[in-house]
Scaffold this active site. Structure first.
Site, PDB file in Angstrom:
ATOM      1  N   GLU A 156       0.832  -1.206   0.000  1.00 33.51           N
ATOM      2  CA  GLU A 156       0.000   0.000   0.000  1.00 33.51           C
ATOM      3  C   GLU A 156       0.866   1.256   0.000  1.00 33.51           C
ATOM      4  OE1 GLU A 156      -2.991  -0.207  -0.780  1.00 33.51           O
ATOM      5  OE2 GLU A 156      -3.174  -2.370  -0.473  1.00 33.51           O
ATOM      6  N   HIS A 165       1.671   2.084  -3.518  1.00 35.75           N
ATOM      7  CA  HIS A 165       0.584   2.866  -4.131  1.00 35.75           C
ATOM      8  C   HIS A 165       0.671   4.325  -3.668  1.00 35.75           C
ATOM      9  CE1 HIS A 165      -1.698  -0.253  -6.123  1.00 35.75           C
ATOM     10  NE2 HIS A 165      -1.962  -0.923  -5.023  1.00 35.75           N
ATOM     11  N   HIS A 185       3.145   6.254  -5.528  1.00 31.55           N
ATOM     12  CA  HIS A 185       2.637   6.571  -6.871  1.00 31.55           C
ATOM     13  C   HIS A 185       1.852   7.889  -6.812  1.00 31.55           C
ATOM     14  CE1 HIS A 185       0.767   4.489 -10.705  1.00 31.55           C
ATOM     15  NE2 HIS A 185       1.653   5.413 -11.019  1.00 31.55           N
TER      16      HIS A 185
END
Ligand SMILES: [Zn+2]
Length: 682
Positions: free
Chosen positions: A474, A477, A480
């Site tokens: 996570e 992510h 990102h």
């Protein structure tokens, strides 16, 4: 108008908390409904102003205006969905059922707005002459395509038909999911103490609780929940009971009567094929894959077919070993699908006597968080500084200011680690605000939600290896979102195609098991000593065990999904088609698909992964190949490669075609080799 709907002053839409966050101390659950209504109206007015503009369309007055519209709606939505997932209650749940269809209608009206589409289409037709930079051109093309895929170019009759197909598909999808749920709820196999041979204690207590919930206190229930079904068929020494459970599990959604999904699937496939044709595509798969990295069913097969071959070989070798074990143990039955998990567990125990609990004392939550940050600093130069005492949606939430190498602020990262009844299960990343440069620009405000067990006060939270991986996943992510360097909001951070979005997250998981990361951060909670390398090696070796079975059951599902949707005409008898497809593939008769058609929720309970179940493996190919780029240099933190990774993957969002981005990082397209090696298939 009551004061609560003044969007310019309301705490849900005008953020005045510390660090530019919403002031959560001033947000009440009763505020959402009125603010949502006001924000929807405001967005409608903004859209109307763009559509009705008397000036000729320009990128500024149409595309940029569209991208920057609806900011109040974005703000109230982001807080609402955050709370609805991470700290919900009856009020919010009731509101959720109201808000979802309202939002769907709102956005569908925008994509059907003919005047608005005419302006986008005008820009699109002149796109080569507008002197646009690459990112703007891509955003224009994506926006235009989005309208077209929603039916903007259809005539009135076509639009009407598309709307009714979409509506029918959505209610069939709901029905599909509810049917599976009904079959799972209605079936239970009640057992008594003498029937429990081989079952571990955790399973016995889960089964006792399941029986009590079904009014049979004192007995034990096998249910079709994966968390009971899988361990039961793994451990039960009663072959007859394993067979009963296996048959019930694989027949979910195909039991006749009101909950049977056969006709639902047939109708959905027909409607999807019709929709694709209406929108000018050869097949539903062609429509769905159009904006992905894979792009075509052929490319999907290019990945899946060689994997299928290797997985079947590995599964056959594993089966031979298990058959030998079974015969040695005195079994003379023909090896069957309900034997697989049972004998696989026996084989695992023989090969890898190993207890994951040995690792847990080395994985303290705070240290694993520090490891996540440390890896990000070493790869990408950013640092994290915790700010205490910042109010958020719950007191457990921790807030970090994210800084660039030069000390300037990049954005905020919020993390909410512990399970509680008001939080839905699972782990996820989302944002309160995404980062972009257009207009006044915005800094990313990203959060991670976990569901770790909260330790008693004063004790350190300890994670399992899977939990530590989830934290890294996570956080990948989150990076990102945090590292994004794009101009346009619609291509910020994780706004990329379904088969590309798991690359930054799955790739990041690899750094958890880099030896120098563990040496520094995996310290025993009592002794402070680092994790012994031998322990880690044993754990890693055990991980590839059983890959033949897992890959066969997954890939069979992905191949059947693709077979259904890559045809122009839908099959009239889907279950016969499933059987024929599996026969052609030479599916081993000792393994079932992970999801058979009548309960394949990813594909039929909604549209999420239809013609897209392959994406899980596609992403795994990407992350394995991407990490092997670092391994090839002999340095998991190779600076030149890390810079390429940041520029082309973590910072680029959806600003370029994913294939182009990947090649810019890696120099070539990935092959499945590294993934198959990681899975232990070669
Ligand atoms: Zn993910």
């Amino acid at each position: 108008m009551p004061a609560s709907t003044d969007l310019a002053a309301h705490p849900l839409t005008h953020w005045t908390g510390p660090l530019g966050l919403p002031d959560f101390t001033r947000i009440g659950d009763g505020d959402f409904a009125t603010v949502f209504d006001a924000a929807l109206k405001a967005h409608e007015a903004e859209i109307a102003a763009i559509a009705d503009n008397s000036e000729a369309p320009t990128v500024a007055n149409t595309l940029a205006a569209l991208e920057l519209s609806g900011q109040a709606l974005d703000r109230v939505s982001s807080i609402f969905w955050c709370k609805a997932g991470a700290n919900t209650n009856d009020t919010l749940q009731a509101l959720e059922r109201e808000v979802s269809p309202k939002m769907a209608r709102h956005f569908s009206a925008i994509s059907m707005n003919e005047k608005l589409f005419a302006r986008i289409d005008d820009l699109y037709q002149r796109r080569e002459k507008l002197g646009l930079d690459a990112e703007t051109l891509r955003v224009l093309e994506k926006t235009w395509k989005g309208f077209v895929r929603s039916g903007a170019k259809l005539d009135a009759a076509g639009k009407k038909r598309l709307a009714s197909i979409n509506e029918e598909l959505s209610s069939l999808g709901t029905k599909f999911g509810q049917n599976v749920l009904a079959d799972e709820r209605d079936w239970a196999l009640f057992l008594d103490a003498p029937d429990l041979a081989g079952l571990p204690d955790f399973l016995k207590s889960a089964m006792a609780e399941a029986a009590e919930m079904r009014g049979q206190k004192g007995r034990y229930a096998v249910t079709l929940s994966r968390s009971i079904y899988e361990p039961f068929t793994t451990f039960s020494e009663r072959r007859d009971l394993r067979e009963t459970a296996w048959r019930a599990f694989t027949m979910r959604g195909q039991n006749g009567g009101a909950s049977d999904n056969t006709a639902v699937v047939r109708d959905m496939l027909a409607l999807r094929a019709e929709k694709a044709k209406l929108l000018g595509y050869d097949s539903f798969a062609a429509l769905k894959l159009d904006d992905t990295m894979a792009k075509t069913p052929k490319a999907v097969h290019g990945l899946l077919d060689p994997v299928w071959q290797k997985a079947r070989e590995k599964a056959a070798a594993d089966q031979a070993e298990m058959e030998r074990l079974a015969i040695a143990a005195g079994s003379n039955e023909k090896f069957a699908a309900w034997d697989w998990r049972f004998w696989q567990e026996k084989l695992r125990a023989e090969k890898f006597a190993f207890d994951e609990a040995e690792l847990k004392p080395y994985l303290q939550l705070d240290n694993v968080i520090a490891a996540c940050f440390d890896v990000a600093t070493r790869l990408f130069g950013i640092t994290f500084e915790e700010k205490k005492g910042i109010a958020a949606w719950h007191d457990d939430v921790r807030t970090f200011v994210v800084k660039n190498a030069d000390g300037s602020e990049r954005g905020l990262f919020l993390a909410d680690h512990f399970a509680r009844p008001s939080k839905r299960s699972g782990a996820w990343m989302s944002s309160l605000q995404s980062g972009y440069r257009l207009g006044d620009g915005a800094a990313p405000v990203i959060y991670n939600i976990m569901n770790f067990a909260k330790p008693p006060a004063g004790e350190a939270a300890l994670l399992s290896v899977d939990e530590a991986k989830t934290l890294f996943h996570e956080f990948g992510h989150a990076l990102h979102g945090l590292l994004t360097e794009v101009t346009w909001p619609s291509v910020s951070g994780t706004s990329v195609s379904r088969d590309f979005v798991e690359l930054p997250s799955q790739l990041y998981e690899h750094w958890l098991t880099v030896p120098e990361v563990l040496e520094k951060h995996a310290l025993h909670v009592a002794t402070g000593k680092p994790m012994p390398k031998a322990l880690l090696d044993k754990m890693l070796a055990a991980r590839t065990f059983g890959a033949g079975f897992a890959t066969v059951e997954f890939t069979a599902s992905a191949l059947v999904d693709m077979a259904y949707h890559a045809r122009a005409e839908a099959p009239a008898e889907p279950l016969r088609f499933e059987a024929e497809t599996l026969a052609k593939l030479e599916m081993p008769d000792t393994i079932a698909m992970r999801h058979r058609t009548p309960h394949f929720g990813h594909v039929f309970a909604g549209d999420g992964y239809s013609a897209g179940y392959y994406s899980y493996m596609w992403s795994e190919v990407l992350d394995a190949d991407a990490f092997s780029a670092f391994e090839e240099t002999g340095d998991a933190f190779n600076p030149a490669l890390a810079k390429k990774l940041k520029d082309n993957i973590y910072a680029a969002g959806g600003s370029k075609d994913p294939e182009e981005l990947y090649k810019a990082f890696r120099g070539k397209m990935p092959t499945a080799d590294a993934m198959m090696e990681k899975r232990g298939l070669v």
